[in-house]
Design a protein around this motif. Structure first.
Motif, short mmCIF file in Angstrom:
data_model
loop_
_atom_site.label_atom_id
_atom_site.label_comp_id
_atom_site.label_asym_id
_atom_site.label_seq_id
_atom_site.Cartn_x
_atom_site.Cartn_y
_atom_site.Cartn_z
N ALA A 55 0.84 -1.21 0.00
CA ALA A 55 0.00 0.00 0.00
C ALA A 55 0.87 1.26 0.00
O ALA A 55 0.57 2.24 -0.69
N MET A 58 2.42 1.70 -3.44
CA MET A 58 1.40 2.06 -4.44
C MET A 58 0.75 3.42 -4.12
O MET A 58 -0.21 3.80 -4.77
N ASP A 59 1.28 4.13 -3.12
CA ASP A 59 0.76 5.44 -2.71
C ASP A 59 -0.69 5.36 -2.24
O ASP A 59 -1.47 6.29 -2.43
N GLN A 60 -1.04 4.24 -1.61
CA GLN A 60 -2.41 4.07 -1.12
C GLN A 60 -2.54 4.39 0.36
O GLN A 60 -3.64 4.66 0.83
N LYS A 61 -1.43 4.30 1.10
CA LYS A 61 -1.44 4.58 2.53
C LYS A 61 -0.10 5.19 2.93
O LYS A 61 0.89 5.01 2.22
N LYS A 113 3.42 0.29 -12.37
CA LYS A 113 3.45 1.65 -11.83
C LYS A 113 4.81 2.33 -12.04
O LYS A 113 4.87 3.51 -12.37
#
Length: 119
Positions: A55, A58-61, A113
């Motif tokens: 996460a 993937m720049d999600q958290k 990505k």
């Protein structure tokens, strides 16, 4: 006289605050996981940590202790570890192999990505 005492007290207090902040920063940076220290098998054996690392990448958290990886891994993927030392390249190849075999969904998403052909 009181003003001089207060100024001296304030200077001492501020110096202690600055020292405390640098100490906290040093401890926080010391607790970050870096590419060189990454044990991919250990990370993947802990589902919670592996999800958190993914996460983060993937720049999600927020990254927290994984920030060292977030600062390094994208460049390594983009350049295929082209500027790496032989030891770093060996580690990069090992991590790529383990990740592609055990978690191809993570491997493919990261490659998409951060690869040089991505935006």
């Amino acid at each position: 006289m009181v003003n001089l005492f207060f100024i001296g007290f304030l200077q001492t207090f501020m110096m202690r605050v600055i020292i405390l902040l640098f100490t906290v920063l040093a401890v926080a940076l010391g607790n970050q996981i870096s590419f060189e220290d990454l044990d991919i098998e250990k990370l993947l054996s802990n589902e919670e940590k592996s999800k958190a690392a993914f996460a983060c990448l993937m720049d999600q958290k927020p990254c927290g202790e994984m920030q060292g990886l977030r600062d390094t891994i994208p460049y390594l993927i983009k350049t295929k570890c082209g500027q790496c030392t032989p030891k770093q390249k060996q580690k990069y190849d090992h991590i790529s192999k383990v990740l592609s075999e055990k978690h191809p969904e993570y491997f493919n998403a990261l490659a998409l990505k951060y690869s040089s052909s991505a935006k």
